[in-house]
Enzyme design. Structure first.
Site, PDB file in Angstrom:
ATOM      1  N   HIS A 113      36.478  47.789  17.369  1.00 55.36           N
ATOM      2  CA  HIS A 113      35.104  47.331  16.336  1.00 55.36           C
ATOM      3  C   HIS A 113      34.753  47.336  14.672  1.00 55.36           C
ATOM      4  O   HIS A 113      35.501  48.352  14.606  1.00 55.36           O
ATOM      5  CB  HIS A 113      33.624  48.580  16.763  1.00 55.36           C
ATOM      6  CG  HIS A 113      32.769  47.595  16.142  1.00 55.36           C
ATOM      7  ND1 HIS A 113      31.038  47.930  16.480  1.00 55.36           N
ATOM      8  CD2 HIS A 113      32.469  46.305  16.530  1.00 55.36           C
ATOM      9  CE1 HIS A 113      30.512  47.300  16.611  1.00 55.36           C
ATOM     10  NE2 HIS A 113      30.835  45.634  15.865  1.00 55.36           N
TER      11      HIS A 113
ATOM     12  N   TYR B 134      25.212  49.747  17.099  1.00 54.54           N
ATOM     13  CA  TYR B 134      24.029  49.294  17.833  1.00 54.54           C
ATOM     14  C   TYR B 134      23.033  49.590  17.908  1.00 54.54           C
ATOM     15  O   TYR B 134      22.527  50.288  18.521  1.00 54.54           O
ATOM     16  CB  TYR B 134      24.008  48.026  18.522  1.00 54.54           C
ATOM     17  CG  TYR B 134      25.058  46.184  18.513  1.00 54.54           C
ATOM     18  CD1 TYR B 134      25.767  46.006  17.123  1.00 54.54           C
ATOM     19  CD2 TYR B 134      25.660  45.778  19.632  1.00 54.54           C
ATOM     20  CE1 TYR B 134      26.201  46.105  17.054  1.00 54.54           C
ATOM     21  CE2 TYR B 134      26.558  44.643  19.202  1.00 54.54           C
ATOM     22  CZ  TYR B 134      26.829  44.686  17.783  1.00 54.54           C
ATOM     23  OH  TYR B 134      28.316  43.449  18.010  1.00 54.54           O
TER      24      TYR B 134
END
Length: 330
Positions: free
Chosen positions: A140, A56
């Site tokens: 992830h 992010y």
């Protein structure tokens, strides 16, 4: 705000969690002050679960999240981050918009689901966060690295949990198939399923959610608005981070018509819907401003009559087998 425990880990998460992608400049620039105000608003609303990731904003989310939480007692909140992408310094200039973030491209992402990659990623995350620990670590998006994730990354997480470095481990993805395999074939505590269990689509109900309930594991739901389509269904709305297909826009508009006919905004129904299933532990809220946070929390706490769900079933927008929440379940 109510809280639930992730699997058998002892790690508690509030019904609403704060997802850290938007405050890292997802799609559009977000300033430091606005990001901090969004986290503060989440805290003031009773949210005590915060999720972030190196991906992010190339670490921007972790740095901002850590700065906003650092003054709070560490035992008063739950924090998760992710591993699988290692950030390498990059001085070639440019921005990160190709990956969805309106920030400078100071680093490059490198996939790494090796045991060493997991450990390095977590160490780097703790440095960016400026905190001594995270509570939950998630693999992830291992979509294209399935076997390495199972054979190397997962055992490394299991070892970190056994050593007490982290309290809970899991996987975060935008699909249900591999998450189901992790739930059934490993000893993870939780999974984060983004976009696959919403008012618009319930693919996770086929296998993932029943498997989680059967094995005593928890599911965190992300992408509850399907990248924006269920927040504001319109021809230019996004779905899975791209322009939404016309057929899905029409379906979202039909769902909105039903909820509003019962006096319920679409966003309120979308936020509450996942809690109909007992395996769901938390819903992650993505917001880039304090105003968005306060609005979402207000929608979450709205009274939803059972007639909303009955109306959706009557229009074949929810099938008979899809569980729906009652007020006491959130």
């Amino acid at each position: 705000m109510s809280a639930r425990t992730l699997g058998r880990s002892g790690v508690s998460v509030t019904s609403l969690g704060f997802g850290g992608a938007a405050v890292a400049g997802l799609f559009e620039d977000v300033g430091e002050e606005a990001a901090a105000a969004a986290v503060d608003a989440a805290w003031e609303a009773g949210i005590r679960y915060f999720d972030t990731a190196p991906h992010y904003g190339l670490g921007v989310s972790e740095r901002r999240m850590g700065a906003a939480l650092r003054s709070r007692p560490r035992d008063s909140f739950t924090l998760s981050t992710k591993v699988g992408r290692v950030l390498d310094p990059h001085d070639g200039g440019g921005d990160d918009r190709a990956n969805g973030f309106a920030i400078a491209a100071t680093h490059r992402r490198r996939w790494d689901f090796s045991a060493d990659g997991v450990r390095r990623s977590l160490e780097d995350s703790l440095t960016r966060l400026g905190l001594d620990r995270v509570d939950l670590v998630l693999l992830h998006d291992p979509d294209d690295h399935e076997e390495q994730a199972f054979k190397e990354a997962y055992p490394a997480l299991e070892e970190l949990r056994a050593q007490g470095v982290v309290r809970a481990i899991g996987v975060g993805m935008n699909q249900a198939r591999m998450l189901t395999r992790f739930v059934t074939d490993t000893d993870i505590d939780a999974v984060l399923c983004a976009g696959r269990y919403t008012l618009l689509e319930q693919g996770a109900l086929d296998s993932l959610l029943p498997a989680a309930a059967r094995t005593g594991k928890s599911v965190i739901i992300g992408g509850v608005f399907n990248s924006g389509l269920l927040a504001n269904p319109a021809p230019d709305a996004t779905y899975d981070y791209a322009t939404a297909p016309d057929a899905l826009v029409r379906r979202a508009l039909r769902i909105r018509d039903v909820t509003e006919a019962h006096g319920v905004p679409l966003r309120a129904a979308a936020l509450r819907f996942p809690f109909g299933h007992p395996a769901v532990g938390s819903v992650l809220l993505g917001a880039r401003s304090a105003k968005q946070v306060r609005d979402a929390v207000e929608q979450f706490h709205r009274f939803l009559p059972d007639t909303v769900w009955e109306g959706l079933r009557a229009q074949d927008l929810l099938t008979a087998g899809v569980p729906v929440p009652r007020r006491s379940e959130t």
